[in-house]
Design an enzyme around this catalytic site. Structure first.
Site, mmCIF file in Angstrom:
data_model
loop_
_atom_site.group_PDB
_atom_site.id
_atom_site.type_symbol
_atom_site.label_atom_id
_atom_site.label_comp_id
_atom_site.label_asym_id
_atom_site.label_seq_id
_atom_site.Cartn_x
_atom_site.Cartn_y
_atom_site.Cartn_z
ATOM 1 N N LYS A 1 -5.869 27.927 -5.615
ATOM 2 C CA LYS A 1 -5.310 27.944 -4.262
ATOM 3 C C LYS A 1 -3.846 27.529 -4.350
ATOM 4 C CE LYS A 1 -6.328 26.486 0.497
ATOM 5 N NZ LYS A 1 -5.204 25.693 0.976
ATOM 6 N N CYS B 1 -1.570 21.314 -2.609
ATOM 7 C CA CYS B 1 -1.612 20.088 -1.812
ATOM 8 C C CYS B 1 -0.195 19.579 -1.545
ATOM 9 C CB CYS B 1 -2.416 19.012 -2.522
ATOM 10 S SG CYS B 1 -2.449 17.427 -1.630
ATOM 11 N N ASN C 1 -5.194 32.473 4.014
ATOM 12 C CA ASN C 1 -5.387 31.155 4.604
ATOM 13 C C ASN C 1 -4.162 30.799 5.437
ATOM 14 O OD1 ASN C 1 -5.034 27.814 3.447
ATOM 15 N ND2 ASN C 1 -6.502 28.437 4.991
#
Length: 308
Positions: free
Chosen positions: A139, A98, A199
């Site tokens: 992630k 993030c 991604n």
């Protein structure tokens, strides 16, 4: 090939997840993150951010949902991960990517990319706490401001016992600016043995095919592209063309019906404008509607514009 819906904070809430998976094609969904600081969070927090826990951890369309946690303290992350699976989550995903400044200032999310050892300890503690039949995934981005440690970070996650890894092919400092550096995902994939999910910058089937060749990954996670083309999962799999504009408009209305009856109704004007910004990227017809709606502040006015 799997297509996974990304955990877009403040965007892909439960109504949006329900809507996009109802269109079909998604194999899994990752929830918005739950921020873990220094306590075992009450159950109501988990249900608020991952409402699908009350539905066998799946959307109304039956798509499995995995809850995501964000934090830097191994013991508290472990305790909350165990609670997540006890409440029914299909495993746990760990957020080390993030880029939000508020999160990074408190050493969460992408800030941990500067500390592979902390990433290892968090992942290892969670893996030790969560029963072995539940996946523990993570992630990451390629780094904070350079990509030189991306393989080291990935290897730390594998060594800690993670089940699979999603890689957003940009650094934190690169944000969401094109291009996505898929070639670094390939370096990671060659260096570890757990499954890797690509991604970043996949907006259509041609993008996916290029990403597949460059990254070496069959599995892909999509975020902003899923908002721009609501049936993107089918498009990437080659089973459908991008849905026509009139069907997109119907989805906008359906989403509106979800949101205006929820506890988040006051956020509806901002949410629908946010979604339209992405749709404009792929549908020229959306431009006029967006220019009308972006100056509106009342839900009733926006609904009238959508129905016109």
């Amino acid at each position: 090939m799997r297509v996974i819906l990304a955990p877009m904070e403040g965007v892909a809430d439960a109504p949006m997840r329900s809507l996009l998976t109802s269109v079909g094609g998604y194999d899994m969904v990752i929830s918005e993150f739950i921020r873990v600081v220094d306590q075992l969070l009450p159950e109501k927090v988990f249900y608020r951010l991952c409402a699908e826990l009350a539905n066998n951890s799946q959307t109304q369309a039956g798509t499995p949902v995995r809850l995501q946690l964000l934090g830097q303290h191994p013991s508290w992350m472990a305790e909350n991960a165990l609670r997540a699976v006890e409440l029914g989550s299909r495993g746990v995903d760990l957020n080390f990517g993030c880029p939000a400044p508020m999160v990074n200032r408190s050493n969460g999310g992408a800030a941990l990319l500067k500390e592979p050892d902390t990433i290892y300890r968090v992942t290892h503690s969670v893996r030790e706490a969560v029963p072995s039949n539940h996946p523990v995934s993570a992630k990451i981005r390629l780094g904070w401001d350079d990509k030189s440690r991306c393989v080291e970070i990935a290897q730390a996650i594998e060594a800690a016992g993670a089940t699979e890894l999603t890689v957003h092919a940009r650094t934190k400092e690169e944000g969401y600016r094109p291009p996505a550096h898929w070639e670094y995902i390939n370096q990671i994939k060659e260096a570890i043995s757990i499954p890797v999910i690509a991604n970043g910058e996949v907006w259509n089937r041609e993008d996916y095919q290029r990403c597949q060749v460059v990254s070496g990954c069959n599995d892909v996670m999509v975020g902003r592209g899923a908002l721009a083309v609501p049936n993107l999962a089918h498009v990437l799999k080659g089973t459908q063309d991008a849905m026509p504009w009139n069907e997109v408009k119907q989805l906008l209305l359906q989403y509106s019906e979800y949101e205006i009856v929820s506890a988040k109704e006051k956020y509806y004007p901002a949410r629908i404008k946010q979604w339209l910004r992405f749709i404009v990227l792929q549908y020229e017809e959306a431009d006029l509607l967006f220019r009308q709606v972006r100056v509106m502040k009342q839900t009733a006015d926006i609904l009238a514009a959508l129905k016109a």
